[in-house]
Write a protein that holds these residues in place. Sequence first.
Motif, PDB file in Angstrom:
ATOM      1  N   TYR A   1       9.499  -9.174  -0.255  1.00 23.07           N
ATOM      2  CA  TYR A   1       9.282  -7.995   0.593  1.00 23.07           C
ATOM      3  C   TYR A   1       7.838  -7.508   0.514  1.00 23.07           C
ATOM      4  O   TYR A   1       7.239  -7.147   1.525  1.00 23.07           O
ATOM      5  N   PHE A   2       7.283  -7.512  -0.679  1.00 24.88           N
ATOM      6  CA  PHE A   2       5.932  -6.990  -0.859  1.00 24.88           C
ATOM      7  C   PHE A   2       4.838  -8.061  -0.831  1.00 24.88           C
ATOM      8  O   PHE A   2       3.747  -7.804  -0.330  1.00 24.88           O
ATOM      9  N   ALA A   3       5.119  -9.240  -1.361  1.00 24.45           N
ATOM     10  CA  ALA A   3       4.078 -10.260  -1.474  1.00 24.45           C
ATOM     11  C   ALA A   3       4.190 -11.355  -0.424  1.00 24.45           C
ATOM     12  O   ALA A   3       3.251 -12.138  -0.254  1.00 24.45           O
ATOM     13  N   GLY A   4       5.331 -11.443   0.273  1.00 23.82           N
ATOM     14  CA  GLY A   4       5.448 -12.352   1.402  1.00 23.82           C
ATOM     15  C   GLY A   4       5.783 -13.787   1.068  1.00 23.82           C
ATOM     16  O   GLY A   4       5.718 -14.644   1.946  1.00 23.82           O
ATOM     17  N   PHE A   5       6.134 -14.079  -0.178  1.00 18.47           N
ATOM     18  CA  PHE A   5       6.462 -15.459  -0.519  1.00 18.47           C
ATOM     19  C   PHE A   5       7.781 -15.517  -1.273  1.00 18.47           C
ATOM     20  O   PHE A   5       8.253 -14.533  -1.819  1.00 18.47           O
ATOM     21  N   TRP A   6       8.350 -16.707  -1.286  1.00 17.19           N
ATOM     22  CA  TRP A   6       9.545 -16.978  -2.079  1.00 17.19           C
ATOM     23  C   TRP A   6       9.595 -18.472  -2.374  1.00 17.19           C
ATOM     24  O   TRP A   6       8.910 -19.272  -1.744  1.00 17.19           O
ATOM     25  N   GLY A   7      10.393 -18.821  -3.344  1.00 15.81           N
ATOM     26  CA  GLY A   7      10.624 -20.223  -3.659  1.00 15.81           C
ATOM     27  C   GLY A   7      12.073 -20.568  -3.420  1.00 15.81           C
ATOM     28  O   GLY A   7      12.878 -19.721  -3.032  1.00 15.81           O
ATOM     29  N   TYR A   8      12.419 -21.818  -3.664  1.00 20.91           N
ATOM     30  CA  TYR A   8      13.787 -22.261  -3.448  1.00 20.91           C
ATOM     31  C   TYR A   8      14.475 -22.661  -4.753  1.00 20.91           C
ATOM     32  O   TYR A   8      15.616 -23.105  -4.751  1.00 20.91           O
TER      33      TYR A   8
ATOM     34  N   ALA B   1      -1.025   1.253  -9.278  1.00 17.95           N
ATOM     35  CA  ALA B   1      -1.240   2.277  -8.258  1.00 17.95           C
ATOM     36  C   ALA B   1      -2.669   2.278  -7.734  1.00 17.95           C
ATOM     37  O   ALA B   1      -2.903   2.602  -6.562  1.00 17.95           O
ATOM     38  N   ASP B   2      -3.628   1.905  -8.573  1.00 18.90           N
ATOM     39  CA  ASP B   2      -5.048   2.014  -8.198  1.00 18.90           C
ATOM     40  C   ASP B   2      -5.785   0.684  -8.245  1.00 18.90           C
ATOM     41  O   ASP B   2      -7.012   0.666  -8.382  1.00 18.90           O
ATOM     42  N   ASP B   3      -5.068  -0.427  -8.135  1.00 21.16           N
ATOM     43  CA  ASP B   3      -5.733  -1.718  -8.221  1.00 21.16           C
ATOM     44  C   ASP B   3      -4.963  -2.747  -7.392  1.00 21.16           C
ATOM     45  O   ASP B   3      -3.827  -2.503  -6.977  1.00 21.16           O
ATOM     46  N   ALA B   4      -5.603  -3.889  -7.149  1.00 19.98           N
ATOM     47  CA  ALA B   4      -4.964  -4.945  -6.365  1.00 19.98           C
ATOM     48  C   ALA B   4      -3.787  -5.545  -7.137  1.00 19.98           C
ATOM     49  O   ALA B   4      -3.844  -5.656  -8.366  1.00 19.98           O
ATOM     50  N   PRO B   5      -2.739  -5.948  -6.438  1.00 17.32           N
ATOM     51  CA  PRO B   5      -1.571  -6.533  -7.115  1.00 17.32           C
ATOM     52  C   PRO B   5      -1.886  -7.920  -7.677  1.00 17.32           C
ATOM     53  O   PRO B   5      -2.842  -8.582  -7.261  1.00 17.32           O
TER      54      PRO B   5
ATOM     55  N   ALA C   1       0.827  -1.196   0.000  1.00 21.91           N
ATOM     56  CA  ALA C   1       0.000   0.000   0.000  1.00 21.91           C
ATOM     57  C   ALA C   1       0.870   1.258   0.000  1.00 21.91           C
ATOM     58  O   ALA C   1       0.562   2.253  -0.683  1.00 21.91           O
ATOM     59  N   GLN C   2       1.971   1.221   0.742  1.00 22.90           N
ATOM     60  CA  GLN C   2       2.900   2.354   0.751  1.00 22.90           C
ATOM     61  C   GLN C   2       3.547   2.527  -0.621  1.00 22.90           C
ATOM     62  O   GLN C   2       3.707   3.664  -1.105  1.00 22.90           O
ATOM     63  N   LEU C   3       3.910   1.426  -1.251  1.00 25.83           N
ATOM     64  CA  LEU C   3       4.476   1.500  -2.598  1.00 25.83           C
ATOM     65  C   LEU C   3       3.481   2.113  -3.567  1.00 25.83           C
ATOM     66  O   LEU C   3       3.849   2.962  -4.402  1.00 25.83           O
ATOM     67  N   GLN C   4       2.218   1.720  -3.482  1.00 26.39           N
ATOM     68  CA  GLN C   4       1.203   2.268  -4.369  1.00 26.39           C
ATOM     69  C   GLN C   4       1.059   3.771  -4.174  1.00 26.39           C
ATOM     70  O   GLN C   4       0.899   4.522  -5.146  1.00 26.39           O
ATOM     71  N   ALA C   5       1.123   4.226  -2.932  1.00 20.58           N
ATOM     72  CA  ALA C   5       1.045   5.664  -2.666  1.00 20.58           C
ATOM     73  C   ALA C   5       2.236   6.396  -3.265  1.00 20.58           C
ATOM     74  O   ALA C   5       2.089   7.479  -3.850  1.00 20.58           O
ATOM     75  N   ARG C   6       3.413   5.815  -3.165  1.00 24.56           N
ATOM     76  CA  ARG C   6       4.610   6.440  -3.733  1.00 24.56           C
ATOM     77  C   ARG C   6       4.545   6.444  -5.264  1.00 24.56           C
ATOM     78  O   ARG C   6       5.020   7.383  -5.904  1.00 24.56           O
ATOM     79  N   MET C   7       3.967   5.392  -5.822  1.00 22.18           N
ATOM     80  CA  MET C   7       3.801   5.351  -7.273  1.00 22.18           C
ATOM     81  C   MET C   7       2.872   6.471  -7.741  1.00 22.18           C
ATOM     82  O   MET C   7       3.131   7.125  -8.762  1.00 22.18           O
ATOM     83  N   LYS C   8       1.789   6.689  -7.024  1.00 19.98           N
ATOM     84  CA  LYS C   8       0.876   7.779  -7.379  1.00 19.98           C
ATOM     85  C   LYS C   8       1.589   9.124  -7.339  1.00 19.98           C
ATOM     86  O   LYS C   8       1.433   9.955  -8.245  1.00 19.98           O
ATOM     87  N   ASP C   9       2.373   9.326  -6.296  1.00 16.43           N
ATOM     88  CA  ASP C   9       3.108  10.590  -6.183  1.00 16.43           C
ATOM     89  C   ASP C   9       4.099  10.766  -7.327  1.00 16.43           C
ATOM     90  O   ASP C   9       4.379  11.903  -7.741  1.00 16.43           O
ATOM     91  N   ALA C  10       4.619   9.639  -7.834  1.00 17.17           N
ATOM     92  CA  ALA C  10       5.596   9.696  -8.918  1.00 17.17           C
ATOM     93  C   ALA C  10       4.945   9.666 -10.299  1.00 17.17           C
ATOM     94  O   ALA C  10       5.646   9.692 -11.315  1.00 17.17           O
TER      95      ALA C  10
END
Length: 385
Positions: A34-41, A56-60, A10-19
């Motif tokens: 970092y943003f989605a909370g998952f990783w693989g091996y 910026a205005d929609d769900a990832p 959500a913070q990234l989306q706000a920064r994207m709007k500002d940019a």
Amino acid sequence: MLKEARARTAQLQARMKDAGLEVALITDESTIAYFAGFWGYLSVEFGRPTFLIVRADDAPIVITPLMESEMVGAMTWVDDVRTWEDAGDNRWENVLARTLGSSHKIIGIERDGLPIIVRNWIDDQLTGVELRDITGLIGAMRMIKSPLEIEIMKQAGQIAGAMMGAAEGALAENAPEYEAALAVINAGTRKAAGFLTAKGWEQFVSPMIHNLQVMQSGRDTSMVHRRASVKLLERGDPVYFCFCNMAQFKQYKLGFDRMFHILEVSDEAAKIQQAAIDAQQAAIAAIRPGVTAESIAEAANEVYDERGYATGYRTGRSIGMAYLESPELKHGDKTVLKAGMTFAVDGGISVDGELGGRIGDSIVVTETGCEYLTEYPRQLLVVNR
């Protein structure tokens, strides 16, 4: 963990709007975690990229190989997980094209984190689209760690301490290097397992300590990133362990290094190692909010100069979910340090073909100075076996 990942997005989306940026195409594995909370091996080395698309205005949206999708769906908070297959109409190129659409004139990317196969596709298919590097935008978010992140990194520090204790315990005259490396893996894995449960998101976090141990001994200690071998340790050997690609927990990666000596230490080896320790300690003593990153390196370099050594190493690097974040503690980096930043701070000297002196710890910047994330004696270490 997932609650914080959602808030970061959500913070990234706000920064994207500002940019003035409508969409970001994220391909770097640590940034996706970092943003989605998952990783693989398994990684893109197998030709299978994963994507996080943030508007910026929609769900990832996550795009991942079909074979990985079950675990991804169980780990991430992102609801829209789309899959691709190795062949046919549902290859990743087609799924990505359909998901991105053709209306965007600007797409945000982490330029240095783009896999070459993805960059080639972008160059071929997105002609006329401006690629805007958002590495700095995301990097600024990742510089300051939250209390939860710092707590995880402290746990990683305890894991690293157990690894180093096992490393020292396995050292002895005539012992092969690889036995110490095996001891490191076992001790770290058992310590990490003690922080985990088999429930919820944590059930997908492996406690296994992995990656190839950086270790060298004797005259090879000047070879900074040599790996453990079948070489037998000898009396008087310096032995160096670097855990910088092994000391990690829940994707948070620390820096941690120590040098030991078998039964005895020569005057020259002791002189070099003590200089490395003193340079590192001078750097750590200089860390506090308000100073520049390069000033920390200057504090270490003063010690090297006084002792008659030159070093080609940076004094430190920012750490987090990636092995190398920003800023770096080196000449030319004028970033002002703030509370919540985390660094690996090193002392390092190499005399090619002869000796090396090295030590490394991880710290977090506090309001008044800094606090260690890793703990182990910071002195000449002699093993009496």
